[in-house]
Design an enzyme around this catalytic site. Structure first.
Site, PDB file in Angstrom:
ATOM      1  CB  THR A   1      -5.974  -0.133  -3.894  1.00  0.00           C
ATOM      2  OG1 THR A   1      -5.471   0.723  -2.894  1.00  0.00           O
ATOM      3  CG2 THR A   1      -5.391  -1.525  -3.696  1.00  0.00           C
TER       4      THR A   1
ATOM      5  CG  HIS B   1      -4.580   4.147   2.938  1.00  0.00           C
ATOM      6  ND1 HIS B   1      -5.188   5.371   3.087  1.00  0.00           N
ATOM      7  CD2 HIS B   1      -5.045   3.635   1.780  1.00  0.00           C
ATOM      8  CE1 HIS B   1      -5.987   5.586   2.060  1.00  0.00           C
ATOM      9  NE2 HIS B   1      -5.922   4.545   1.249  1.00  0.00           N
TER      10      HIS B   1
ATOM     11  CD  GLU C   1      -2.685   1.522   0.196  1.00  0.00           C
ATOM     12  OE1 GLU C   1      -3.301   0.595  -0.353  1.00  0.00           O
ATOM     13  OE2 GLU C   1      -2.753   2.705  -0.206  1.00  0.00           O
TER      14      GLU C   1
ATOM     15  CG  ASP D   1      -1.330   0.584  -3.746  1.00  0.00           C
ATOM     16  OD1 ASP D   1      -0.480   1.381  -3.305  1.00  0.00           O
ATOM     17  OD2 ASP D   1      -2.461   0.453  -3.232  1.00  0.00           O
ATOM     18  CG  HIS D   2      -1.740   4.113  -5.076  1.00  0.00           C
ATOM     19  ND1 HIS D   2      -1.626   4.843  -3.929  1.00  0.00           N
ATOM     20  CD2 HIS D   2      -2.673   3.160  -4.816  1.00  0.00           C
ATOM     21  CE1 HIS D   2      -2.460   4.384  -3.019  1.00  0.00           C
ATOM     22  NE2 HIS D   2      -3.105   3.349  -3.527  1.00  0.00           N
TER      23      HIS D   2
HETATM   24  C1  GP9 Z   1      -8.810  -0.241   0.937  1.00  0.00           C
HETATM   25  C2  GP9 Z   1      -7.472  -0.206   0.306  1.00  0.00           C
HETATM   26  C3  GP9 Z   1      -6.967   1.199   0.170  1.00  0.00           C
HETATM   27  O1  GP9 Z   1      -9.421  -1.479   0.915  1.00  0.00           O
HETATM   28  O2  GP9 Z   1      -7.432  -0.911  -0.856  1.00  0.00           O
HETATM   29  O3  GP9 Z   1      -7.545   1.827  -0.877  1.00  0.00           O
HETATM   30  P1  GP9 Z   1      -6.941   3.072  -1.650  1.00  0.00           P
HETATM   31  O4  GP9 Z   1      -7.440   4.306  -0.980  1.00  0.00           O
HETATM   32  O5  GP9 Z   1      -5.458   2.999  -1.619  1.00  0.00           O
HETATM   33  O6  GP9 Z   1      -7.463   2.911  -3.011  1.00  0.00           O
HETATM   34 MN    MN Z   2      -3.847   1.784  -2.227  1.00  0.00          MN
END
Ligand code: GP9
Ligand code: MN
Length: 617
Positions: A296, A412, A254, A471-472
């Site tokens: 994500t 996150h 994440e 992921d980003h």
């Molecule tokens: C929530 C997780 C985070 O289930 O995938 O989401 P994001 O805000 O990074 O898209």
């Molecule tokens: Mn994410």
């Protein structure tokens, strides 16, 4: 104030409407220039920003008298109120995402991380100025006694003038770029050229059109896909099939950005485990975040389908019932793999429960399969350490070979941790968000180390291939200043692009490590992995390229139409030399811009038309 009111009292119906329209116009212009960091505008750009909204604002305000003989004060005030609200919503969204609100994003608002937890942080005292006029106009308007009738003839003239303004705006926008409407994914260009209000209207029209598209396309439309297969390559055949038959353990990290790798804060490595791991892995340091509003879910989409995400909203939310030629399907068809996905958040977040069915996952372990207590959770759900621990027995029970995708969560925004999970001191920049990010990135690193230890203990490590990918971005442009302080780099386009890199690590126990410097994106993971698994990547309707053989001249394409080629950076319609960030003639970028345009529109065509349904018998 009293004199002002006297003047106000004298206004006719049309004058009153014009006054309110110009107030909203003024606010729109101020927000556009001051609130949105619409980069590098020329005099023509400034002119377009100034004039773009006039026609549609006038036309909209006219609704206060179109259906009656005089101006309806409630409607007029209501329009001012709603207009201001939209403007403020846009401003707050922009402050965090550096992007403009789209209609689809409103329908996935529950999933838009960041804003909900920290809207207050995004507000500023200055914002009150945006609302001051409401009190003045409101109090004047409802006291006003003079005649505000609008004669029929004047109405007609008013509509004609407004629509002429709109027409002129469209012409100017087309002069600026003939691709403006086909490149509507470049929202900055849209807002700059046709103004904020027109942008919203166009976006609404596109969102209404989208669900109709599958009804219009036919099997013949899918023929274009046949032409779109990746060129065969005979290079790096030494790696073809080196991971054949292994269980795949793919972990999305994440918000993990590549700058944390091998970076020290206060003399301590941020990610000591990953730093060690990459020595015995294929490590790709030049992989770029290509996600858009689906965050994500966009990364997951690219990993599993090798299609581009949508420009607005998430495919998971907008097109979850489509047919996908996804990784679970390919693995099942070619090598009889079982696919499972693990994530400690609600099943419905990002509409995952529906989308995973379409993607062909056999099993989805979600929040309800984990013991999630106050002690084991933070922010969005279960913390990564208990998540990995509790996933082990589920993994042990999976039919083999399996593809397991594990989605981490703790690192996150706004990067919160309980005291006992802080394993490194915060950084010391002017941005708390950046400082905390170091601690959550370290927590993620530690959780992976623990997971690897547990897998080794359980004898599940040796026969696996691991794919770890950020992921980003985690630190958005809003906090870029803190990041540049942390990295001791100046803020410029070249560094900005570098900061969009996410780590990609492919670890095959027993296989020697190698750093692969190819430039690529998350979309390239699938063909790369398939190569290692010994599955030929032909006819997969994939936009990704095998990173071991990727043609260096092919650009890395981002969802807003910007891209990165071997030598150039193209962003906001400006072409920069990659090496030093110098602005160069746009001609240098044109050939790549065409490729970007073509790929993005074909990918959209596949998704909106649900074209892959025609490729299955
Ligand atoms: C929530 C997780 C985070 O289930 O995938 O989401 P994001 O805000 O990074 O898209
Ligand atoms: Mn994410």
């Amino acid at each position: 104030m009293r004199n002002l009111y006297k003047l106000f009292e004298k206004l006719t119906g049309i004058q009153l409407t014009l006054l309110v329209a110009s107030i909203l116009w003024g606010k729109t212009v101020i927000v556009s220039f001051v609130g949105f960091n619409l980069s590098n505008h020329s005099i023509f750009d400034s002119f377009l920003i100034l004039t773009g909204s006039i026609g549609s604002l006038l036309l909209a305000m006219g609704f206060s008298f179109y259906f009656g003989q005089k101006v309806n004060k409630f409607i007029l005030f209501g329009l001012l109120l709603v207009g201001t609200g939209v403007l403020y919503g846009d401003l707050l969204y922009y402050r965090f995402y550096n992007d403009f609100v789209t209609l689809p994003v409103l329908f996935q608002f529950d999933n838009v991380g960041g804003l909900s937890a920290s809207t207050l942080e995004l507000m500023s005292w200055w914002d009150i100025l945006l609302f001051v006029d409401l009190f003045i106009i409101g109090s004047f308007l409802f006291r006003k006694k003079s005649d505000i009738t609008v004669p029929k003839q004047r109405k007609r003239k008013y509509v004609m003038v407004s629509t002429s303004f709109i027409m002129i705006t469209i012409c100017f926008a087309l002069i600026k770029s003939v691709h403006i409407f086909s490149e509507s994914y470049d929202r900055e260009q849209m807002v700059k050229s046709i103004g904020l209000l027109n942008y919203h209207l166009y976006d609404i029209a596109l969102s209404i059109k989208a669900p109709l598209q599958p009804l219009i396309v036919t099997e013949a439309d899918a023929d274009v896909l046949e032409d779109y297969t990746q060129p065969k390559s005979s290079e790096r055949m030494d790696l073809f099939g080196v991971a054949e038959g292994r269980n795949i353990i793919l972990i999305t990290l994440e918000s993990m950005q590549n700058f944390v790798i091998d970076h020290k804060v206060n003399g301590e490595e941020v990610t000591p485990f990953l730093n060690e791991l990459i020595k015995d892995s294929f490590y790709f340091p030049q992989i770029y975040d290509q996600t858009a509003q689906g965050k994500t879910s966009d990364a997951e989409l690219m990993i599993d389908t090798s299609l581009y995400p949508l420009a607005s909203g998430s495919v998971f939310v907008r097109k979850p019932e489509n047919t996908f030629n996804s990784l679970p399907h390919l693995l099942k068809e070619n090598k009889d793999y079982y696919s499972a996905v693990f994530h400690g958040n609600d099943r419905t977040f990002w509409n995952r429960d529906v989308m995973y069915e379409s993607l062909g996952y056999d099993k989805f372990y979600s929040k309800e399969d984990y013991t999630v207590t106050e002690a084991t959770s933070i922010n969005y759900g279960i913390k990564d350490i208990p998540f990995f621990k509790q996933s082990i027995p589920y993994l042990e029970d999976l039919p083999k070979p399996y593809y397991a995708k594990l989605i981490t969560l703790t690192n996150h925004f706004p990067f919160l941790l309980d005291e006992e999970d802080i394993f490194i001191d915060e950084a010391d920049t002017g941005e708390d968000v950046v400082n905390r990010y170091i601690t959550t990135a370290r927590y993620l690193d530690q959780s992976i180390e623990l997971f690897f230890d547990k897998l080794k203990e359980a004898g599940m490590y040796e026969n696996a291939v691991f794919v770890l990918v950020g992921d980003h971005y985690g630190i958005s442009e809003k906090y870029e200043k803190g990041l540049s302080e942390l990295l001791d780099e100046e803020i410029n386009i070249a560094n900005h692009m570098k900061q969009q890199q996410v780590p990609l690590i492919i670890h095959i126990p027993g296989q020697a490590g190698e750093t692969i410097t190819a430039q690529g994106g998350i979309i390239d993971i699938r063909p790369t992995l398939l190569h290692l698994l010994g599955i030929s990547a032909d006819h997969h309707y994939s936009f990704g390229h095998n990173l071991f053989t990727r043609d260096r001249s092919h650009p890395v394409i981002f969802r807003d139409g910007s891209f990165l080629s071997e030598d150039y950076i193209y962003k906001n319609n400006i072409c920069y030399r990659k090496e030093d960030g110098e602005v160069v003639n746009t001609k240098n970028c044109e050939v790549y811009a065409d490729v970007a345009r073509q790929e993005l529109s074909l990918s959209d065509h596949i998704i909106f038309g649900d074209l892959l349904r025609f490729t299955y018998d």
